[in-house]
Design a protein around this motif. Structure first.
Motif, PDB file in Angstrom:
ATOM      1  N   MET A 123     -12.626 -10.315  -6.279  1.00  0.00           N
ATOM      2  CA  MET A 123     -11.795  -9.117  -6.716  1.00  0.00           C
ATOM      3  C   MET A 123     -12.540  -7.862  -6.047  1.00  0.00           C
ATOM      4  O   MET A 123     -13.705  -7.694  -6.467  1.00  0.00           O
ATOM      5  N   THR A 124     -11.895  -7.002  -5.719  1.00  0.00           N
ATOM      6  CA  THR A 124     -12.458  -5.821  -5.163  1.00  0.00           C
ATOM      7  C   THR A 124     -12.560  -4.798  -6.280  1.00  0.00           C
ATOM      8  O   THR A 124     -11.808  -4.561  -6.983  1.00  0.00           O
ATOM      9  N   GLU A 162     -14.439  -0.806  -7.367  1.00  0.00           N
ATOM     10  CA  GLU A 162     -15.113   0.398  -6.929  1.00  0.00           C
ATOM     11  C   GLU A 162     -16.583   0.398  -7.187  1.00  0.00           C
ATOM     12  O   GLU A 162     -16.738  -0.038  -8.161  1.00  0.00           O
ATOM     13  N   GLU A 168      -2.624   6.260 -12.374  1.00  0.00           N
ATOM     14  CA  GLU A 168      -2.484   5.514 -11.193  1.00  0.00           C
ATOM     15  C   GLU A 168      -1.988   6.184  -9.841  1.00  0.00           C
ATOM     16  O   GLU A 168      -2.433   5.915  -8.755  1.00  0.00           O
ATOM     17  N   LYS A 227      -4.706   8.246  -8.776  1.00  0.00           N
ATOM     18  CA  LYS A 227      -5.868   7.528  -7.627  1.00  0.00           C
ATOM     19  C   LYS A 227      -5.173   7.209  -6.525  1.00  0.00           C
ATOM     20  O   LYS A 227      -6.240   7.225  -5.547  1.00  0.00           O
ATOM     21  N   THR A 228      -3.708   6.654  -6.401  1.00  0.00           N
ATOM     22  CA  THR A 228      -3.494   6.001  -5.040  1.00  0.00           C
ATOM     23  C   THR A 228      -3.231   7.175  -4.328  1.00  0.00           C
ATOM     24  O   THR A 228      -3.713   7.058  -2.971  1.00  0.00           O
ATOM     25  N   ASN A 229      -2.819   8.437  -4.636  1.00  0.00           N
ATOM     26  CA  ASN A 229      -2.601   9.539  -3.719  1.00  0.00           C
ATOM     27  C   ASN A 229      -4.022   9.816  -2.950  1.00  0.00           C
ATOM     28  O   ASN A 229      -4.172  10.167  -1.941  1.00  0.00           O
ATOM     29  N   GLU A 273      -6.704   8.113  -2.819  1.00  0.00           N
ATOM     30  CA  GLU A 273      -7.333   6.973  -1.964  1.00  0.00           C
ATOM     31  C   GLU A 273      -6.642   6.947  -0.710  1.00  0.00           C
ATOM     32  O   GLU A 273      -7.321   6.901   0.294  1.00  0.00           O
ATOM     33  N   ALA A 274      -5.144   7.200  -0.626  1.00  0.00           N
ATOM     34  CA  ALA A 274      -4.571   7.244   0.529  1.00  0.00           C
ATOM     35  C   ALA A 274      -5.047   8.328   1.446  1.00  0.00           C
ATOM     36  O   ALA A 274      -4.901   8.190   2.618  1.00  0.00           O
ATOM     37  N   GLU A 286      -7.961   7.752   3.109  1.00  0.00           N
ATOM     38  CA  GLU A 286      -7.841   6.571   4.226  1.00  0.00           C
ATOM     39  C   GLU A 286      -7.162   7.475   5.334  1.00  0.00           C
ATOM     40  O   GLU A 286      -7.636   7.130   6.513  1.00  0.00           O
TER      41      GLU A 286
END
Lengths: 263, 412
Positions: free
Chosen positions: B1-2, B4, B397, B400-402, B404-405, B408
């Motif tokens: 499992m990945t 952080e 969430e 976090k996703t924003n 991280e994206a 990227e």
């Protein structure tokens, strides 16, 4: 022609609503896939989903050279080696099918995304819906419950509409009461359902402007293709849809897995 | 499992002194309230603190208390009590959590310093340069505690500043003197006032220099560090202690630059933070950026405590300049130019705009500025939705996703 003898690449997209797995061979052919409700056990669901996709691909777990997970539950996938965001994966997956600059509209269970990519597939910009679920799959699920009609019947019902009933509220809960008000007024169910679809599209189109070509992905589009027709009509644009719109994020993750394996 | 990666960061040595200054600030006021030895003025964050210091007041900043309520995550539980009184959840959450704190008799000062309550004011002094909400906030306490309320009404949405505006604000500050004398019972002392202005000026110069060390690659510290270390610049503005703190911090940061010490190990991306901090999420956000090798090197927020226009030789006029020229009261073209100049100095790769639900004045994403700056500077921008204190307006969430994206995207 598929080739899985040199291993396969797995992409797992654990969405808030559905978990999707895509298995690609080394030539990036989609040789196995599966979609299941994510439920409350993301880890368990992703395991079951992977097994089903591998069965379809005709390979065992040992054949997986690399696996990347994405989506809301991306950190809950025990067998993945790496995670990527769903924004990146939808862009990657969509560019795989349509290698050109475009605006991608992804309508998921909990999130909407508008992602812009250039002609090299690089992301230029992306926007996600604000916190609430207006305009997402969750909105349609809520409305199907209010109207007491199966979710899978909505597309056909919307197509029967002769006079769309437009809804005004920004809020899913208030839209629910607005729908009840329309029923009280004697409006026809197909007209209300078309209004609900239109509401979804409005929420998406106000997120960002559309540039270049437009592509649509996600489970909502997969199950309600009439939404694509409506976007075409409203925007007067051609709209591209990948072969398996619900799997686009998982395919993108598997493509990232292929790149990672070759690093 | 990945998972952080946990990032360990080298501690800033001056933090110990920073904490002591903050503690002393509150102990001194608590003692004054108990003994009646000094008068206490409540002041808005960019209110006329130098004048208050110069007139012998101890100065308490409710906005600082709001930030503490946010950082300790007490705010979200307290805000509804103010909402029930008629103060909407859509207005400043510093205001609503602070009033909620008063109503419930709960303050982070108890846990941090064993102080029972915030110091009772003898006078309330506002400046509307932050927003109208600060005036309404203080007006509530004025009615509740029967304490005099005075203030400065700043011009807003200013492009080029005209002499008449400075003259007006300077006059408004000067006009506060008789009312403050009536509360303090002391005659205004120009020398003491000039001394306070001098300390503020020097504090500002040093604070600017501290912030500008982040122009180094790699940056020796982050926006998240700076939000903590700006404490003395806020609460001890106009004092020797405040000034001396930055005389201590600056050499440490410069040494870090000299030694190539990176706040974010392996710094790969440099970002600018526009808008308020999300006080209740400082640590997780700091850790997320660090784990993604992204250093938030500069911000509008921390820069807002640079008042280097201050001049002891022209105390009223220079205060008027300092408190009128600041970012928050300026028009959109000024703000755009300001961030563009920061881009030249700090060489960041992207901008994160925080759209704070209850703080429209400090949310500069609402009139297309992210899009304009992205085009002009050729860098990507991201807007995240949240709030300074009200965590009901924050989706962990999605944020976090924003982020991280976004990182990227920078890596593509």
């Amino acid at each position: 022609m598929t080739n899985s003898s040199e291993g396969v690449f797995a992409g797992v997209d654990v969405g808030a609503s559905r978990t999707k797995v895509a298995i690609l061979d080394r030539e990036a052919n989609l040789i196995g896939h599966c979609v299941r409700k994510s439920g409350t056990d993301f880890s368990g669901t992703s395991e079951l989903c992977l097994d089903a996709a591998l069965l379809m691909a005709g390979v065992s777990r040992e054949a997986i050279r690399y696996c990347i997970s994405t989506g809301y539950g991306r950190k809950n996938v025990a067998f993945s080696s790496e995670t990527k965001t769903e924004i990146g994966c939808h862009a990657k997956g969509c560019y795989h099918y349509f290698p050109m600059a475009m605006t991608i509209i992804d309508i998921g269970g909990q999130d909407n995304k508008v992602i812009k990519i250039d002609d090299q597939g690089r992301r230029i910009n992306f926007k996600m819906n604000r916190k609430c679920a207006a305009g997402t799959g969750a909105f349609l699920e809520e409305m199907s419950a209010r109207l007491d009609i199966p979710l899978e019947d909505m597309d056909a019902l919307a197509r029967q509409s002769t006079e769309m009933v437009e809804l005004g509220s920004y809020c899913t809960v208030f839209s629910g009461t607005e729908v009840l008000e329309k029923i009280r007024q004697g409006k026809k169910v197909p007209d209300i359902v078309k209004g609900l679809f239109y509401s979804v599209i409005k929420r998406v189109l106000e997120m960002d402007s559309l540039t270049d070509r437009v592509a649509m992905t996600g489970g909502v589009v997969a199950h309600n293709p009439y939404l694509v027709d409506m976007v075409k009509e409203i925007t007067s644009r051609e709209v591209l849809v990948p072969e398996h719109p619900q799997l686009t994020g998982a395919v993108g993750a598997a493509l990232f897995a292929m790149e990672a394996a070759n690093r | 499992m990945t998972e952080e990666k946990k990032v360990t960061r080298k501690k800033i040595e001056a933090t110990r002194v920073c904490k002591k200054i903050m503690a002393d600030h509150f102990y001194e006021m608590d003692e004054a309230v108990k003994t009646g030895s000094r008068k206490i003025a409540w002041c808005t964050s960019v209110g006329p603190a130098e004048l208050l210091r110069g007139m012998g007041f101890l100065v308490y900043f409710p906005e600082n208390h709001g930030a503490m309520l946010g950082a300790t995550r007490m705010a979200t539980d307290l805000i509804p009590y103010a909402n029930a009184l008629g103060y909407s959840p859509d207005i400043c959450s510093y205001l609503t959590c602070d009033i909620g704190s008063y109503l419930q008799k709960k303050t982070p000062l108890t846990m941090a310093y064993n102080i029972e309550s915030v110091p009772r004011p003898d006078v309330l002094v506002f400046n509307t340069n932050q927003c109208r909400d600060v005036q309404d906030w203080f007006a509530w306490y004025s009615r509740e505690l029967n304490v005099p309320l005075v203030g400065v009404h700043t011009h807003r949405d200013i492009g080029d500043i005209e002499p008449i505006q400075i003259k007006d604000i300077a006059a408004q500050i000067e006009e506060l003197v008789p009312a403050l004398e009536a509360v303090s019972g002391e005659k205004f002392d120009m020398d003491r006032f000039k001394e306070a202005v001098g300390y503020s000026r020097r504090t500002s110069e040093l604070w600017r220099a501290c912030l500008e060390t982040a122009a180094a690659i790699p940056s020796p510290w982050t926006f998240f560090d700076a939000t903590i270390h700006m404490g003395p610049a806020v609460v001890a503005r106009g004092t020797r202690e405040g000034m001396e703190y930055y005389e201590l911090l600056l050499p440490e940061l410069k040494q870090r630059v000299k030694d190539g010490v990176a706040a974010v190990e392996g710094e790969r991306h440099r970002l600018y933070w526009e808008g308020m901090p999300i006080w209740g999420k400082l640590r997780p956000l700091s850790e997320q950026f660090s784990s993604l090798k992204a250093c938030v090197v500069a911000s509008t927020y921390c820069n807002s405590w640079i008042f280097d226009q201050l001049d002891p030789a022209r105390p009223f006029e220079s205060m008027a300049e300092a408190y009128t020229e600041l970012f928050i009261v300026r028009d959109e073209p000024f703000k755009e130019k300001y961030i563009s100049e920061c881009f030249e100095k700090f060489r960041f790769d992207g901008i994160v705009f925080h759209d704070a639900k209850t703080c429209p004045n400090n949310s500069n994403n609402r009139y297309g500025m992210p899009e304009r700056l992205s085009k002009k500077l050729g860098i990507p921008v991201l807007t995240i939705n949240g709030d300074l204190c009200d965590l009901r307006c924050y989706s962990e969430e999605q944020t976090k996703t924003n982020i991280e994206a976004f990182i990227e995207q920078l890596e593509e």
